[in-house]
Design an enzyme around this catalytic site. Structure first.
Site, PDB file in Angstrom:
ATOM      1  N   SER A 238       0.823  -1.212   0.000  1.00 11.41           N
ATOM      2  CA  SER A 238       0.000   0.000   0.000  1.00 11.41           C
ATOM      3  C   SER A 238       0.858   1.264   0.000  1.00 11.41           C
ATOM      4  O   SER A 238       0.585   2.221  -0.750  1.00 11.41           O
ATOM      5  CB  SER A 238      -0.969   0.002   1.180  1.00 11.41           C
ATOM      6  OG  SER A 238      -0.302  -0.205   2.389  1.00 11.41           O
ATOM      7  N   HIS A 268      -1.857  -8.828   2.410  1.00  9.19           N
ATOM      8  CA  HIS A 268      -1.525  -7.534   3.034  1.00  9.19           C
ATOM      9  C   HIS A 268      -2.624  -7.235   4.065  1.00  9.19           C
ATOM     10  O   HIS A 268      -2.826  -8.013   4.998  1.00  9.19           O
ATOM     11  CB  HIS A 268      -1.402  -6.493   1.920  1.00  9.19           C
ATOM     12  CG  HIS A 268      -0.763  -5.199   2.313  1.00  9.19           C
ATOM     13  ND1 HIS A 268      -0.111  -5.005   3.497  1.00  9.19           N
ATOM     14  CD2 HIS A 268      -0.678  -4.003   1.647  1.00  9.19           C
ATOM     15  CE1 HIS A 268       0.334  -3.753   3.548  1.00  9.19           C
ATOM     16  NE2 HIS A 268       0.005  -3.129   2.436  1.00  9.19           N
ATOM     17  N   HIS A 314       6.310 -12.460   8.140  1.00 10.16           N
ATOM     18  CA  HIS A 314       6.463 -11.072   7.708  1.00 10.16           C
ATOM     19  C   HIS A 314       7.650 -10.959   6.751  1.00 10.16           C
ATOM     20  O   HIS A 314       8.620 -11.705   6.880  1.00 10.16           O
ATOM     21  CB  HIS A 314       6.693 -10.137   8.906  1.00 10.16           C
ATOM     22  CG  HIS A 314       6.365  -8.722   8.578  1.00 10.16           C
ATOM     23  ND1 HIS A 314       7.279  -7.864   8.028  1.00 10.16           N
ATOM     24  CD2 HIS A 314       5.199  -8.036   8.672  1.00 10.16           C
ATOM     25  CE1 HIS A 314       6.695  -6.701   7.809  1.00 10.16           C
ATOM     26  NE2 HIS A 314       5.431  -6.779   8.183  1.00 10.16           N
ATOM     27  N   ARG A 323       3.511  -4.526  17.500  1.00 10.87           N
ATOM     28  CA  ARG A 323       2.113  -4.084  17.414  1.00 10.87           C
ATOM     29  C   ARG A 323       1.208  -5.193  17.939  1.00 10.87           C
ATOM     30  O   ARG A 323       0.189  -4.940  18.591  1.00 10.87           O
ATOM     31  CB  ARG A 323       1.759  -3.733  15.953  1.00 10.87           C
ATOM     32  CG  ARG A 323       2.639  -2.615  15.388  1.00 10.87           C
ATOM     33  CD  ARG A 323       2.438  -2.441  13.899  1.00 10.87           C
ATOM     34  NE  ARG A 323       2.765  -3.640  13.139  1.00 10.87           N
ATOM     35  CZ  ARG A 323       2.545  -3.800  11.841  1.00 10.87           C
ATOM     36  NH1 ARG A 323       2.010  -2.822  11.130  1.00 10.87           N
ATOM     37  NH2 ARG A 323       2.890  -4.921  11.225  1.00 10.87           N
ATOM     38  N   ASP A 369      -1.777  -8.486  12.348  1.00 12.34           N
ATOM     39  CA  ASP A 369      -3.091  -8.981  11.932  1.00 12.34           C
ATOM     40  C   ASP A 369      -3.549 -10.199  12.729  1.00 12.34           C
ATOM     41  O   ASP A 369      -4.734 -10.536  12.731  1.00 12.34           O
ATOM     42  CB  ASP A 369      -3.078  -9.320  10.437  1.00 12.34           C
ATOM     43  CG  ASP A 369      -2.848  -8.089   9.585  1.00 12.34           C
ATOM     44  OD1 ASP A 369      -3.448  -7.053   9.887  1.00 12.34           O
ATOM     45  OD2 ASP A 369      -2.064  -8.166   8.628  1.00 12.34           O
TER      46      ASP A 369
END
Ligand code: HAX
Length: 431
Positions: A238, A268, A314, A323, A369
């Site tokens: 993105s 993604h 990743h 995160r 995620d």
């Protein structure tokens, strides 16, 4: 606007710094490209400037040098979680904001929230089974005629003020994103009646409010959520898409809409939806919370079908994503007994050894995620196809603030060179 003044000073200094550096090292080699890198997503090739953030394989994302725990501590807050408005200031200027700086951004955004009716009409015209990310991207694009940069460019402006118009476009668009997203949410999943924004609320809390979730814990979750997803350096799909499209001097609306189409992909930003779907199917299969052995069995079943374990792995990170850790702390504080959180926690234990056993996975640890969805689900935001939209709203902070810097640096239109397999055979195979 104080923000504009501070940014103007920073830009002047940075341009000078970049020029001096280029004068000295302009022809020095930074990266080389192997044949395998050409076939595997140009992974790791250093070829872009991205000022807002840097992903360290061991430390995770650093926003202007600050780690996630540091940001949670140092950025201004309403309660305990950092405000995205403060992160936006940091991403743009490189400096931690004061309470006053955050107030200024909050007020600027509040002034610019109004969305013209035609953007809502675009959403309403589309069939109700249209993907939320497609609606989000279309609604952003429908606002393009508002671009102050595009208008000024057509009228004729000097290159050294491009960034000023891009900054205005950035604030205009970021202010409107929660309004169009909440509209999409209520149209697809609720009674389709929009809830007007509350100008007294901050940007993140207002999103929750307009979606219909007026609850202090959800406000806190939104603040954290919109901070954690804001940026992840420039090479991800993105970010790179936004940067590439804007390199043609396409304005922020064109560039960010395009970026969102990339974010919508399953490898993604759609992975957060994939995670929830996968977990709920697991729960169904075992008729409730599975035990560790069952989780393991389910993971192998997924892998044996040739699928990936969503939320794990990743391209850059080689540790548990910080995160993920921040979300885990939030869950431990507010929802330690939540059933889906318990499964998420079990996966945290079970998946890395399995992926290590595969032998080919570079990063066997969870990414953001793997955790984000279960928190939203806990508060009743169960429509997981919408989760990528939250990701997108947040990513606007990182991507668009870099577009302001792209214009300030005056980067050229991007044009890497492609080759055919024949070219490779002739030019590489023979050496
Ligand atoms: N499960 C199973 N296999 C995996 C895997 C996983 N979670 N992660 C990587 N692999 C496999 C790859 O598919 C690849 O296999 P092949 O060689 O057979 O193609 C191999 O391991 C090597 O890949 P890698 O170098 O470790 O990983 P990549 O940099 O190519 O890809 C991905 C990184 C994030 C795309 C990958 O780990 C993945 O597909 N993960 C699951 C989906 C996911 O969680 N995506 C979200 C990532 C975070 C993000 O960008 N959010 O927006």
């Amino acid at each position: 606007m104080k923000l504009k003044k501070v940014l103007g000073e920073k830009i002047a200094l940075r341009i000078k710094e970049a020029k001096e550096f280029r004068d000295k090292y302009g022809e020095t080699v930074v990266s080389q490209v192997t044949v395998n890198q050409i076939f595997r997503g140009i992974r790791g090739v250093k070829c872009m400037i991205w000022e807002g953030s840097y992903v360290d394989p061991q430390k995770g994302v650093l926003f202007r040098g600050y780690s996630i725990p540091e940001l949670r501590e140092k950025l201004p807050k309403v309660k305990e979680e950092p405000l995205p408005e403060g992160l936006l200031y940091l991403l743009l200027t490189g400096e931690l904001p004061t309470e006053e700086d955050v107030k200024e951004i909050k007020e600027e955004l509040a002034k610019r929230m109004e969305v013209p009716d035609y953007a809502f009409e675009v959403i309403k015209t589309m069939p109700e089974d249209t993907a939320p990310m497609a609606l989000f991207s279309m609604a952003i694009l429908s606002l393009q005629k508002l671009s102050r940069f595009a208008k000024a460019y057509d009228e004729g402006i000097a290159k050294n003020v491009y960034w000023e118009y891009t900054l205005e476009d950035m604030l205009d668009l970021i202010a409107k994103l929660p309004v169009i997203s909440a509209f999409i949410y209520r149209r697809l999943y609720k009674d389709a009646k929009p809830i007007p924004p509350d100008p007294g609320l901050d940007w993140a809390a207002n999103l929750a409010h307009m979606m219909g979730y007026d609850n202090e814990e959800v406000y806190e979750l939104m603040r954290l959520y919109l901070v954690l997803h804001a940026d992840h350096e420039g090479g991800n799909v993105s970010a790179h898409t936004g940067h590439l499209v804007a390199s043609a001097l396409s304005d922020v609306y064109y560039a960010f809409s395009a970026a969102m189409n990339g974010l919508a992909g399953p490898l993604h930003g759609r992975a957060n939806m994939g995670v929830m779907k996968w977990i709920l199917e697991m729960k169904d299969k075992f008729g409730g919370i599975p035990d560790e052995k069952q989780v393991e069995e389910y993971c192998w079943e997924t892998l044996n079908k040739g699928e990936v374990i969503p939320g794990y792995g990743h391209a850059v990170l080689r540790v548990t994503d910080p995160r993920y850790t921040a979300f885990r702390e939030f869950a431990l504080k507010y929802m330690p007994d939540d059933e889906i959180f318990k499964i998420v926690d079990m996966l945290f234990k079970v998946v890395p050894p399995i992926l290590k056993q595969l032998g080919k996975v570079a990063d066997p640890y969870p990414n953001v995620d793997a955790h984000s969805g279960c928190l939203l689900y806990h508060y009743g935001i169960t429509e997981f196809p919408f989760y990528t939209v939250f990701f997108g709203i947040s990513r606007a902070l990182g991507i668009i603030s870099q577009l302001v810097w792209d214009r300030a640096f005056g980067f050229a239109i991007e044009r890497p060179k492609s080759v055919t397999l024949e070219w490779l055979k002739e030019n590489v195979g023979k050496s």
